[in-house]
Write a protein that holds these residues in place. Structure first.
Motif, mmCIF file in Angstrom:
data_model
loop_
_atom_site.group_PDB
_atom_site.id
_atom_site.type_symbol
_atom_site.label_atom_id
_atom_site.label_comp_id
_atom_site.label_asym_id
_atom_site.label_seq_id
_atom_site.Cartn_x
_atom_site.Cartn_y
_atom_site.Cartn_z
ATOM 1 N N GLN A 1 -0.348 2.719 11.142
ATOM 2 C CA GLN A 1 -0.633 1.684 10.130
ATOM 3 C C GLN A 1 -2.080 1.795 9.625
ATOM 4 O O GLN A 1 -2.337 1.681 8.423
ATOM 5 N N GLU A 2 -3.017 2.040 10.547
ATOM 6 C CA GLU A 2 -4.426 2.191 10.153
ATOM 7 C C GLU A 2 -4.601 3.396 9.239
ATOM 8 O O GLU A 2 -5.349 3.341 8.261
ATOM 9 N N LYS A 3 -3.888 4.481 9.555
ATOM 10 C CA LYS A 3 -3.964 5.684 8.723
ATOM 11 C C LYS A 3 -3.398 5.395 7.336
ATOM 12 O O LYS A 3 -3.969 5.809 6.319
ATOM 13 N N LYS A 4 -2.288 4.671 7.290
ATOM 14 C CA LYS A 4 -1.667 4.298 6.010
ATOM 15 C C LYS A 4 -2.643 3.454 5.192
ATOM 16 O O LYS A 4 -2.866 3.716 4.003
ATOM 17 N N ASP A 5 -3.221 2.431 5.821
ATOM 18 C CA ASP A 5 -4.183 1.548 5.134
ATOM 19 C C ASP A 5 -5.389 2.332 4.629
ATOM 20 O O ASP A 5 -5.855 2.122 3.509
ATOM 21 N N HIS A 6 -5.883 3.253 5.467
ATOM 22 C CA HIS A 6 -7.035 4.083 5.097
ATOM 23 C C HIS A 6 -6.710 4.950 3.878
ATOM 24 O O HIS A 6 -7.502 5.056 2.943
ATOM 25 N N GLN B 1 -4.315 4.470 1.603
ATOM 26 C CA GLN B 1 -4.138 3.620 0.419
ATOM 27 C C GLN B 1 -5.503 3.228 -0.164
ATOM 28 O O GLN B 1 -5.710 3.281 -1.378
ATOM 29 N N GLU B 2 -6.416 2.835 0.703
ATOM 30 C CA GLU B 2 -7.754 2.410 0.264
ATOM 31 C C GLU B 2 -8.503 3.590 -0.361
ATOM 32 O O GLU B 2 -9.164 3.435 -1.390
ATOM 33 N N TYR C 1 2.879 5.421 -1.858
ATOM 34 C CA TYR C 1 2.183 4.153 -1.620
ATOM 35 C C TYR C 1 2.202 3.202 -2.820
ATOM 36 O O TYR C 1 2.215 1.993 -2.649
#
Length: 197
Positions: free
Chosen positions: A4-9, A11-12, A49
């Protein structure tokens, strides 16, 4: 780093890269591939994404527009003394112009295309702001005029140079660095033009 952190990173990273291409470099027509290359990600991740380039651009624009709206709320909703509110608004606007030199140009282009929600201000907030402006006029702090003219002056002095940045730079033979310095110097110039004391 969790999944999830990798996904959020990621996307950001894609959003920040899009902001950089659009609002810092002025590349409004950047393709999905150009955004992916700049972010150093696979192009399919953008569609994964954000579903599409247009959707990504809309999200980035909405975030930038939210920042603009928050600046307006300093003037309309804070209990600071009038001049202090104006100073903070000017500082925030100039800081945004330096961080995102082509943001104003992009917003104007989106308004002209009909892609931008135009109404951000509540009638009661505007009425109170007009009253505050009239009070400052009666106190002799600013020249007497219709309150809307004061707002026109302030916004024009702040936004116009950035909104036509490419035209100014080319015709006045100004570099990016020189233009940024001129924008940074505008705070005192604008305050002197708006306030008598």
């Amino acid at each position: 780093m969790s999944k999830q952190e990798k996904k959020d990173h990621t996307q950001e990273l894609i959003k920040e890269t899009t902001k950089k291409l659009f609002f810092v470099k002025g590349k409004f027509d950047a393709t999905t591939q150009e955004i992916a290359d700049e972010a150093q990600v696979n192009r399919t991740l953008i569609n994964y994404y954000f579903r599409s380039r247009d959707n990504l651009v809309q999200i980035v624009f909405d975030e930038a527009h939210k920042v603009e709206k928050e600046k307006s709320e300093i003037i309309l909703r804070s209990d600071l003394p009038f001049k202090e509110k104006i100073i903070r608004f000017i500082e925030g606007s100039l800081q945004t112009s330096l961080q995102y030199p082509y943001l104003e140009t992009y917003i104007v282009s989106q308004i002209n295309k009909g892609n931008c929600q135009k109404k951000d201000v509540e009638a009661a907030d505007l009425k109170k702001f007009y009253k505050d402006i009239k009070k400052e006029m009666e106190l002799g702090n600013i020249d007497k005029m219709e309150p809307i003219q004061f707002i026109f002056n302030m916004i024009s002095l702040l936004v116009f140079p950035s909104a036509i940045r490419p035209l100014f730079m080319e015709n006045m033979m100004i570099s990016d660095k020189q233009f940024d310095r001129l924008i940074a110097d505008r705070k005192d110039i604008i305050l002197k033009m708006l306030f008598k004391k």
